[in-house]
Scaffold this active site. Structure first.
Site, PDB file in Angstrom:
ATOM      1  N   HIS A 289      -5.682   2.816  -3.975  1.00 48.89           N
ATOM      2  CA  HIS A 289      -5.743   3.020  -2.531  1.00 48.89           C
ATOM      3  C   HIS A 289      -6.290   4.424  -2.273  1.00 48.89           C
ATOM      4  CE1 HIS A 289      -4.795   1.926   1.529  1.00 48.89           C
ATOM      5  NE2 HIS A 289      -3.749   2.711   1.674  1.00 48.89           N
TER       6      HIS A 289
ATOM      7  N   HIS B 162      -5.766   9.307   0.300  1.00 49.16           N
ATOM      8  CA  HIS B 162      -5.574   8.524   1.522  1.00 49.16           C
ATOM      9  C   HIS B 162      -6.399   9.043   2.690  1.00 49.16           C
ATOM     10  CE1 HIS B 162      -3.540   5.887   4.443  1.00 49.16           C
ATOM     11  NE2 HIS B 162      -3.171   5.190   3.389  1.00 49.16           N
TER      12      HIS B 162
ATOM     13  N   HIS C 266       3.835  -2.145   3.020  1.00 48.32           N
ATOM     14  CA  HIS C 266       3.804  -0.798   2.460  1.00 48.32           C
ATOM     15  C   HIS C 266       5.084  -0.565   1.660  1.00 48.32           C
ATOM     16  CE1 HIS C 266       0.896  -0.816   5.729  1.00 48.32           C
ATOM     17  NE2 HIS C 266       0.276   0.163   5.098  1.00 48.32           N
TER      18      HIS C 266
ATOM     19  N   ASP D 104       0.828  -1.206   0.000  1.00 52.99           N
ATOM     20  CA  ASP D 104       0.000   0.000   0.000  1.00 52.99           C
ATOM     21  C   ASP D 104       0.869   1.267   0.000  1.00 52.99           C
ATOM     22  OD1 ASP D 104      -2.030  -1.826   0.291  1.00 52.99           O
ATOM     23  OD2 ASP D 104      -2.877  -0.936   2.107  1.00 52.99           O
ATOM     24  N   ASP D 105       0.208   2.369  -0.295  1.00 53.50           N
ATOM     25  CA  ASP D 105       0.678   3.736  -0.028  1.00 53.50           C
ATOM     26  C   ASP D 105       1.682   4.295  -1.026  1.00 53.50           C
ATOM     27  OD1 ASP D 105      -0.953   3.532   2.126  1.00 53.50           O
ATOM     28  OD2 ASP D 105       0.561   3.910   3.659  1.00 53.50           O
TER      29      ASP D 105
HETATM   30 ZN    ZN Z   1      -2.613   3.225   3.327  1.00 55.37          ZN
END
Ligand code: ZN
Length: 310
Positions: free
Chosen positions: A143, A147, A235, A92-93
């Protein structure tokens, strides 16, 4: 003289043989686990680890030289066997220039795939890794754009956020993702069932964002137990995670796991493709076992295929 020679030979053979025996698998000590994930309950560790794939190496006679330089290299053909263990690594991210590329290097070297849940505004700033992951065959997923906690947005704002992210993906030259992972795993009924996308969380949380410690992530995964059918959350913005991935990808493959995308895991292990306006969370994954009827995707080992010899 001949007798002396044959005695020496016998001794040498005995030493070679005992060398082989000495190398045969010492069982790994059972690793100690582990803190429970914060967001989702920890599934009970099933120490039913997959059967070790390795056979003991042949005695060190004259093995043939490993591929002559002049020969053209066979192109790698990725084939997934739905009857064998598989796990989906997810990140993620990102994207983040350096760390995402380090993770992609490891995946590429090991012919492994993963799924990247990318933040739209990061994609707009740093599109190159997204192009690269798509070219490698990794799954590019959303995602959100900014955020935010999507469960706190009104429906119009939620859809606008996801659409803005999609524009960033389009500008990076990749298709608009159909999979969305909500930031923080935060969902409400609208997020679950009214975005037109498939909403997916995870089952195994490495807490890499918290520890920022490669060894802690490695220890967590190596001590987890059976990872067959699991979706692992990491991540792609921490160098500690990239370092952990460099160790974990070859380790998982040595344990017999095929590293697949989320859609491949859904198709091959759970027997369905992610559907729009459906939510696939911890409960879904832990109440569905391995299917007998995998959905066939390109690259799946044909069901009728006979076991290759050797
Ligand atoms: Zn995230």
């Amino acid at each position: 003289m001949i007798r002396l020679f044959s005695l020496t030979l016998t001794l040498a053979l005995l030493l070679t043989a005992s060398g082989c025996v000495g190398r045969a698998a010492a069982p790994d000590p059972e690793p100690v686990t582990v803190s429970a994930p914060e967001v989702l309950p920890d599934p009970p560790p099933e120490p039913e680890s997959p059967p070790p794939e390795e056979e003991s190496p042949p005695p060190e006679e004259e093995s043939p030289p490993p591929e002559e330089a002049g020969e053209p290299e066979e192109p790698y053909v990725r084939v997934i066997d739905p009857s064998k263990p598989m796990v989906a690594l997810t990140f993620d991210d990102g994207p983040s220039g350096l760390c995402t590329d380090q993770i992609l290097d490891v995946l590429e070297e090991n012919h492994a795939l993963a799924t990247f849940f990318e933040v739209g505004r990061n994609v707009a700033r740093c599109p190159e890794p997204v192009k690269r992951m798509a070219e490698l065959g990794c799954e590019v997923a959303s995602h959100s754009n900014a955020h935010k906690d999507l469960s706190r947005l009104k429906k119009a704002a939620l859809l606008a956020d996801l659409d803005t992210a999609d524009q960033a993906f389009a500008s990076a030259g990749v298709e608009a993702p159909t999979l969305v992972r909500p930031p923080y795993g935060a969902v409400n009924q609208t997020v679950k069932s009214a975005t037109g996308r498939s909403v997916i969380t995870w089952t195994v949380d490495t807490l890499d964002w918290k520890s920022r410690d490669a060894q802690a992530v490695i220890d967590y995964i190596q001590g987890y137990g059976d990872l067959d059918g699991e979706i692992v959350l990491m991540h792609s913005i921490y160098s500690s995670t990239a370092e952990a991935v460099a160790a974990l990808v070859p380790w998982l493959q040595e344990q017999g796991y095929q590293l697949v995308t989320v859609t491949e895991l859904m198709a091959y292990y759970y027997g369905e493709l992610p559907q729009p306006n459906c939510f696939y969370g911890y409960t879904y994954f832990t109440t569905h076992g391995r299917t007998d009827t995998p959905v066939e995707l390109p690259g799946m080992l044909p069901p009728a295929a006979e076991e290759a010899e050797g």
